[in-house]
Motif scaffolding. Sequence first.
Motif, PDB file in Angstrom:
ATOM      1  N   PHE A 100       0.216  43.347 -48.252  1.00 48.64           N
ATOM      2  CA  PHE A 100       0.457  44.004 -46.967  1.00 48.64           C
ATOM      3  C   PHE A 100      -0.336  43.372 -45.826  1.00 48.64           C
ATOM      4  O   PHE A 100       0.097  43.423 -44.670  1.00 48.64           O
ATOM      5  CB  PHE A 100       0.210  45.506 -47.083  1.00 48.64           C
ATOM      6  CG  PHE A 100       1.376  46.211 -47.723  1.00 48.64           C
ATOM      7  CD1 PHE A 100       2.547  46.421 -47.015  1.00 48.64           C
ATOM      8  CD2 PHE A 100       1.325  46.601 -49.047  1.00 48.64           C
ATOM      9  CE1 PHE A 100       3.646  47.028 -47.604  1.00 48.64           C
ATOM     10  CE2 PHE A 100       2.419  47.218 -49.648  1.00 48.64           C
ATOM     11  CZ  PHE A 100       3.584  47.426 -48.919  1.00 48.64           C
ATOM     12  N   HIS A 160      -0.458  43.878 -41.771  1.00 48.03           N
ATOM     13  CA  HIS A 160      -1.231  45.117 -41.791  1.00 48.03           C
ATOM     14  C   HIS A 160      -2.727  44.820 -41.663  1.00 48.03           C
ATOM     15  O   HIS A 160      -3.229  43.854 -42.243  1.00 48.03           O
ATOM     16  CB  HIS A 160      -0.998  45.885 -43.091  1.00 48.03           C
ATOM     17  CG  HIS A 160       0.386  46.437 -43.232  1.00 48.03           C
ATOM     18  ND1 HIS A 160       1.511  45.631 -43.310  1.00 48.03           N
ATOM     19  CD2 HIS A 160       0.835  47.720 -43.308  1.00 48.03           C
ATOM     20  CE1 HIS A 160       2.587  46.390 -43.433  1.00 48.03           C
ATOM     21  NE2 HIS A 160       2.206  47.656 -43.431  1.00 48.03           N
ATOM     22  N   ARG A 212       0.003  48.755 -37.833  1.00 52.13           N
ATOM     23  CA  ARG A 212       0.194  48.645 -39.281  1.00 52.13           C
ATOM     24  C   ARG A 212      -1.168  48.640 -39.970  1.00 52.13           C
ATOM     25  O   ARG A 212      -2.041  47.849 -39.610  1.00 52.13           O
ATOM     26  CB  ARG A 212       0.945  47.364 -39.653  1.00 52.13           C
ATOM     27  CG  ARG A 212       2.329  47.247 -39.051  1.00 52.13           C
ATOM     28  CD  ARG A 212       3.003  45.948 -39.473  1.00 52.13           C
ATOM     29  NE  ARG A 212       4.316  45.811 -38.862  1.00 52.13           N
ATOM     30  CZ  ARG A 212       5.168  44.820 -39.114  1.00 52.13           C
ATOM     31  NH1 ARG A 212       4.817  43.863 -39.979  1.00 52.13           N
ATOM     32  NH2 ARG A 212       6.344  44.770 -38.513  1.00 52.13           N
ATOM     33  N   ALA A 230      -3.169  49.108 -43.989  1.00 45.40           N
ATOM     34  CA  ALA A 230      -3.095  49.247 -45.447  1.00 45.40           C
ATOM     35  C   ALA A 230      -4.487  49.588 -45.962  1.00 45.40           C
ATOM     36  O   ALA A 230      -5.496  49.139 -45.406  1.00 45.40           O
ATOM     37  CB  ALA A 230      -2.584  47.969 -46.099  1.00 45.40           C
ATOM     38  N   ASN A 271       0.376  51.917 -47.445  1.00 45.09           N
ATOM     39  CA  ASN A 271       0.694  51.100 -46.267  1.00 45.09           C
ATOM     40  C   ASN A 271       1.266  52.038 -45.212  1.00 45.09           C
ATOM     41  O   ASN A 271       2.101  52.888 -45.504  1.00 45.09           O
ATOM     42  CB  ASN A 271       1.673  49.973 -46.610  1.00 45.09           C
ATOM     43  CG  ASN A 271       2.967  50.443 -47.234  1.00 45.09           C
ATOM     44  OD1 ASN A 271       2.969  50.981 -48.348  1.00 45.09           O
ATOM     45  ND2 ASN A 271       4.087  50.242 -46.539  1.00 45.09           N
TER      46      ASN A 271
END
Length: 215
Positions: free
Chosen positions: A14, A19, A59, A61, A94
């Motif tokens: 990710f 992310h 984003r 994670a 995520n």
Amino acid sequence: MNASEIRQKFLNFFENKGHTLVPSAPIVLRNDPTLMFTNAGMNQFKDIFLGNQPAPHPRIANTQKCLRVSGKHNDLEEVGYDTYHHTMFEMLGNWSFGDYFKSEAIDWAWEFLTENLKLDPENLYATVFEGSEEEGISFDEEAYTCWLRHLPAEKIIRGGRKDNFWEMGDTGPCGPCSEIHIDLRTEKERKEVPGKLLVNTGDPRVIEIWNLVFI
């Protein structure tokens, strides 16, 4: 492959998808009188979902240490009676805050499981929310259509509110969710009973491994 390797593969995957990686929040929560312990990956993002603060990144994670011994998610009564409930565990997550949605979330989950972890697609099933006429909530056709890119229709199972609609509490953020299940049985067992009949029935041989929540 052990748990540490799976965790690192998830974070690397990710991060490569844009992310930002953030650390696990403390298990003992600060400044949240509604929870005694962190019991889900979304806890540290609660104020973002409630609109009380902006997201630091579109984003994110993480891998969150969770303890489920009280409240809505109390696994104490299940520990020792099956093969998959534990009081403490790590939840990989995520998160998209106003960025991507169902299509990317489903595609990336599938890519990670089948290409990075090398799980056999033949042993995977997906569930989607069937809707609720009583509450005026429609069938999650968008998620269903996305899954058709990866699975035949007979392996996409429509589920009710209990398994396929996520709620933070009695009020607050909520939405349909889409689970991924894996059939761990032998080939002989799979021929005798189709895996789709065992999804979300409590059979530890056909078990949920991912829950995609769409708020």
